[in-house]
Enzyme design. Structure first.
Site, PDB file in Angstrom:
ATOM      1  N   CYS A 189       0.845  -1.202   0.000  1.00 41.60           N
ATOM      2  CA  CYS A 189       0.000   0.000   0.000  1.00 41.60           C
ATOM      3  C   CYS A 189       0.874   1.243   0.000  1.00 41.60           C
ATOM      4  CB  CYS A 189      -0.911  -0.014   1.224  1.00 41.60           C
ATOM      5  SG  CYS A 189      -1.783  -1.585   1.399  1.00 41.60           S
ATOM      6  N   ARG A 200     -16.173   9.116  10.263  1.00 35.93           N
ATOM      7  CA  ARG A 200     -15.071   9.361  11.204  1.00 35.93           C
ATOM      8  C   ARG A 200     -13.992  10.237  10.583  1.00 35.93           C
ATOM      9  NH1 ARG A 200     -13.124   4.274  13.143  1.00 35.93           N
ATOM     10  NH2 ARG A 200     -14.906   4.420  14.532  1.00 35.93           N
TER      11      ARG A 200
END
Ligand code: SAM
Ligand code: SF4
Length: 331
Positions: A69, A272
């Site tokens: 990633c 969030r």
């Protein structure tokens, strides 16, 4: 159907409409005041606008991850200098969770730098779920990809939430991760949902994606058979040594627009405000809360990155008149 009636219809009947990218684009590009007015209207119709759900995140196994990633300090593919650690002792996790609860957290999130958990790890992971749940906290795990049987095992252990971020649009995903596919991510989300665990899934802004990628990411999440109960929106924290170490900063107005769009597309989800808050002004965070963000990670660290910490957060929330959501309303 115009946005006004759709926003009202959606919130009044509670139905979760399906969205298309063109419509989401139109909403995203509304004049800023109109967009925030609608987002705040939807937010008020579904949540107490003056409470914020507190979660606390702990890295239970750090670094040495086989995935690549591009944003991540924990990938073994990037020379980030991060020292890898093995899976944390169960007792230590429970001790940290107890402190988090004393600090007002209602949910305890445990993250591991794995492609997916090995069966040999599952006993310790299950013991962590049992131990943290016994403290009266909601439990969340983020362990990478899960097979249907691993998801069932975690559900039987009583896990409340599983985090697995899709991170960006399907189109852009392969620019960020090459060791797994966007479809792999969606498959795990399906396994988690099938097992009866609540879903936490969102993404990152600031990786070089377009506004269209950001909007497509939210449309993908909103159009899941059941949208995630929690949608973490991260602002990229460029990690030295990672592929995205020199990524350009996100325009704060564009970030707030995405928070507002997440609220409108997923009216009943907790949105969030996740990584990157150390790089946000108080005013930017205040506008994100007004736009519908109603959950944060508390504490001074996320998995391996900095977080504002209790002093700065309590000062900001106090000045905004925001209070921590109690457990029953923090669904
Ligand atoms: N290894 C697990 C996985 O990949 O699903 C745990 C993920 S953990 C919750 C990391 C998540 O935080 C990523 O999915 C990403 O959305 C976010 N994240 C990681 N590094 C980040 C960074 N440098 N800046 C912003 N967000 C980041
Ligand atoms: Fe590994 Fe998760 Fe980091 Fe990706 S985000 S490199 S899977 S720890």
């Amino acid at each position: 159907m115009d946005l006004e009636s759709r926003a009202v219809t959606m919130t009044s009947v509670g139905a979760q409409p399906k969205w298309d990218a063109a419509e989401a684009n139109k909403i995203y590009n509304l004049p800023f005041n109109d967009l925030l007015f609608h987002a705040h209207t939807v937010h008020r119709a579904n949540f107490d606008p003056n409470t914020v759900q507190f979660s606390r995140l702990l890295s239970i196994k750090t670094g040495g991850c086989p995935e690549d990633c591009g944003y991540c300090s924990q990938s073994a593919h990037h020379p980030t200098g991060l020292k890898a650690s093995k899976l944390m002792e169960v007792e230590r996790v429970i001790t940290e969770a107890r402190k988090a609860k004393e600090g007002g957290a209602t949910r305890y999130c445990m993250g591991a730098a794995w492609r997916s958990p090995k069966d040999r790890d599952m006993d310790m992971v299950i013991a962590m779920v049992h131990g943290v749940k016994a403290l009266g906290l909601e439990t969340c795990m983020t362990l990478g990809m899960l097979s249907p049987s691993q998801a069932d095992t975690l559900a039987e252990a009583g896990l409340d939430y599983y985090n697995h971020n899709i991170d960006t649009s399907e189109r852009f995903y392969k620019e960020i991760v090459t060791t797994r596919s966007f479809a792999d991510r969606l498959e795990t989300l399906g396994n988690v949902r099938q097992a009866g665990i609540k879903v936490c899934s969102g993404g990152i802004l600031g990786m070089g994606e377009t506004a269209g990628d950001r909007i497509d990411m939210l449309v993908t999440l909103a159009n899941l058979a059941e949208p995630p109960e929690s949608v973490p929106i991260n602002m990229l924290m460029p990690m030295p040594g990672s592929k995205l170490a020199n990524a350009a900063p996100v325009d704060p107005i564009e970030f707030i627009r995405i928070i507002a769009l997440a609220r409108i597309l997923m009216p009943k989800s907790h949105v969030r405000l996740t990584a990157g808050r150390t790089g946000m002004t108080d005013e930017m965070q205040a506008l994100c809360f007004f736009a519908g963000a109603n959950s944060i990670f508390v504490g001074d660290t996320l998995l391996t990155a900095a977080n504002p910490g209790d002093d700065r957060d309590s000062s900001l929330l106090r000045r905004l008149g925001l209070t921590p959501a109690a457990l029953d309303s923090a669904e």
